[in-house]
Design a protein around this motif. Structure first.
Motif, short mmCIF file in Angstrom:
data_model
loop_
_atom_site.label_atom_id
_atom_site.label_comp_id
_atom_site.label_asym_id
_atom_site.label_seq_id
_atom_site.Cartn_x
_atom_site.Cartn_y
_atom_site.Cartn_z
N ASN A 179 0.82 -1.22 0.00
CA ASN A 179 0.00 0.00 0.00
C ASN A 179 0.85 1.27 0.00
OD1 ASN A 179 -2.57 -1.11 -0.17
ND2 ASN A 179 -2.64 -1.54 2.03
N THR A 218 -5.83 -13.09 -3.26
CA THR A 218 -6.16 -11.82 -3.91
C THR A 218 -7.35 -11.16 -3.21
OG1 THR A 218 -5.36 -12.65 -6.04
CG2 THR A 218 -6.84 -10.76 -6.10
N ARG A 219 -8.36 -11.95 -2.91
CA ARG A 219 -9.55 -11.41 -2.25
C ARG A 219 -9.21 -10.86 -0.85
NH1 ARG A 219 -12.46 -15.57 -3.30
NH2 ARG A 219 -13.24 -14.78 -5.29
N THR A 222 -7.33 -7.49 -1.22
CA THR A 222 -8.16 -6.37 -1.69
C THR A 222 -9.28 -6.04 -0.72
OG1 THR A 222 -9.48 -7.91 -3.03
CG2 THR A 222 -7.63 -6.81 -4.11
N GLU A 223 -9.96 -7.07 -0.21
CA GLU A 223 -11.15 -6.83 0.62
C GLU A 223 -10.82 -6.53 2.07
OE1 GLU A 223 -13.70 -10.17 0.07
OE2 GLU A 223 -14.10 -9.71 -2.04
N ASN A 226 -7.24 -3.77 1.79
CA ASN A 226 -7.48 -2.57 0.96
C ASN A 226 -6.41 -2.29 -0.09
OD1 ASN A 226 -9.91 -1.93 2.37
ND2 ASN A 226 -8.64 -1.14 4.06
N ASP A 228 -5.41 -1.93 -3.78
CA ASP A 228 -6.20 -1.57 -4.96
C ASP A 228 -6.34 -2.77 -5.89
OD1 ASP A 228 -7.37 -0.47 -7.19
OD2 ASP A 228 -5.85 1.07 -7.53
N PRO A 229 -7.59 -3.25 -6.12
CA PRO A 229 -7.77 -4.44 -6.97
C PRO A 229 -7.31 -4.26 -8.41
CG PRO A 229 -9.88 -3.42 -6.47
CD PRO A 229 -8.87 -2.75 -5.61
#
Length: 275
Positions: A179, A218-219, A222-223, A226, A228-229
């Motif tokens: 991030n 990956t989920r 991102t979820e 945070n 960026d997907p």
């Protein structure tokens, strides 16, 4: 011969006009003078003929030299044209070479910055994930990319696609670095060993297992963390890109892994290459 006859005529006229009878002595003197003049005339005529021949020869030589001069002039003009074309081509090639060298320098500078950024990222990740390196996590650089390899035992229970608490802790530390590095593209790759999947419900084979584990990671990133997907790609490689081709338990364990491949964005380099 015309000169000879003229002289004789002059002498005869002079003799007649004098209206005198010449003595033998005077006559012989005139004859002797005539013969002398005749001899001189013959010599002069020979010289004239020689001079005429020399003049003709010189004219021919001059004509030949003029022809050679004109030919050399034509050759010189053609050589000058060729030289001008060659100089123009050399100038074009020199200009093109300078442009190529300038572009090469730009590419080298960008790649150097990429390598510096890659090495710096590797150092940050190694520091952030230091506590997990004894549990099957490695960080290394291959082909200008940073590979974070996480053994399956660090992330998942056996035969599962659900990340356990230890795996979440490792991914959390990874996400803290990611991030802060928005110019890094992220590919999550799932890998398995060669053993066939048995009795895993919806998971039919190693392709499924590798893909679903990659999407789980990956989920989570991102979820939950945070990331960026738009920066992430999830792929399953199955058993087809092993680290160790062996069949020992240790080799199989090395091949069961998630690899997170981090690539610095090279938009600047792409734009330069496609100019």
């Amino acid at each position: 011969m015309k000169i000879k006859y003229l002289i004789v005529a002059v002498l005869l006229i002079a003799g007649v006009s004098s209206c005198k009878v010449l003595s033998n002595k005077a006559y012989n003197a005139l004859v002797a003078e005539r013969d002398s003049l005749s001899t001189r005339t013959t010599s002069l005529e020979a010289q004239v003929a020689q001079l005429q021949a020399d003049t003709a020869r010189i004219h021919r030589a001059i004509a030949d030299l003029k022809g050679q001069y004109n030919a050399l002039n034509d050759n010189y003009a053609q050589a000058n044209k060729k030289l001008d074309k060659t100089n123009s081509r050399v100038s074009e090639l020199s200009s093109d070479l300078q442009k190529r060298e300038a572009r090469l320098k730009e590419v080298e500078d960008i790649l150097k910055r990429r390598d510096e950024a890659t090495n710096a990222l590797k150092a940050k990740l190694q520091q952030a994930l230091l506590g997990f390196q004894q549990s099957g996590l490695t960080v290394d650089i291959r082909n200008g990319k940073v590979y974070v390899s996480l053994a399956d035992k660090l992330l998942f229970p056996s035969g599962s696609i659900n990340i356990d608490d230890k795996g979440k802790a490792a991914l959390k530390q990874l996400a803290l670095v990611l991030n802060k590095e928005p110019d890094i593209n992220i590919a999550v790759e799932g890998h398995t060993d060669t053993k066939k999947v048995i009795n895993l419900g919806q998971i039919k084979d190693n392709w499924d297992l590798s893909v679903l584990r990659a999407t789980s990671v990956t989920r989570y990133l991102t979820e939950t963390e945070n990331v960026d997907p738009k920066r992430l790609t999830a792929t399953g490689k199955g058993q087809f890109q092993p680290i160790d081709p062996g069949t020992t338990p240790d080799a199989l364990a090395k091949n069961r892994r998630i690899e997170i491949v981090l690539t610095p964005k090279l938009d600047e380099l792409y734009n330069l290459i496609t100019k």
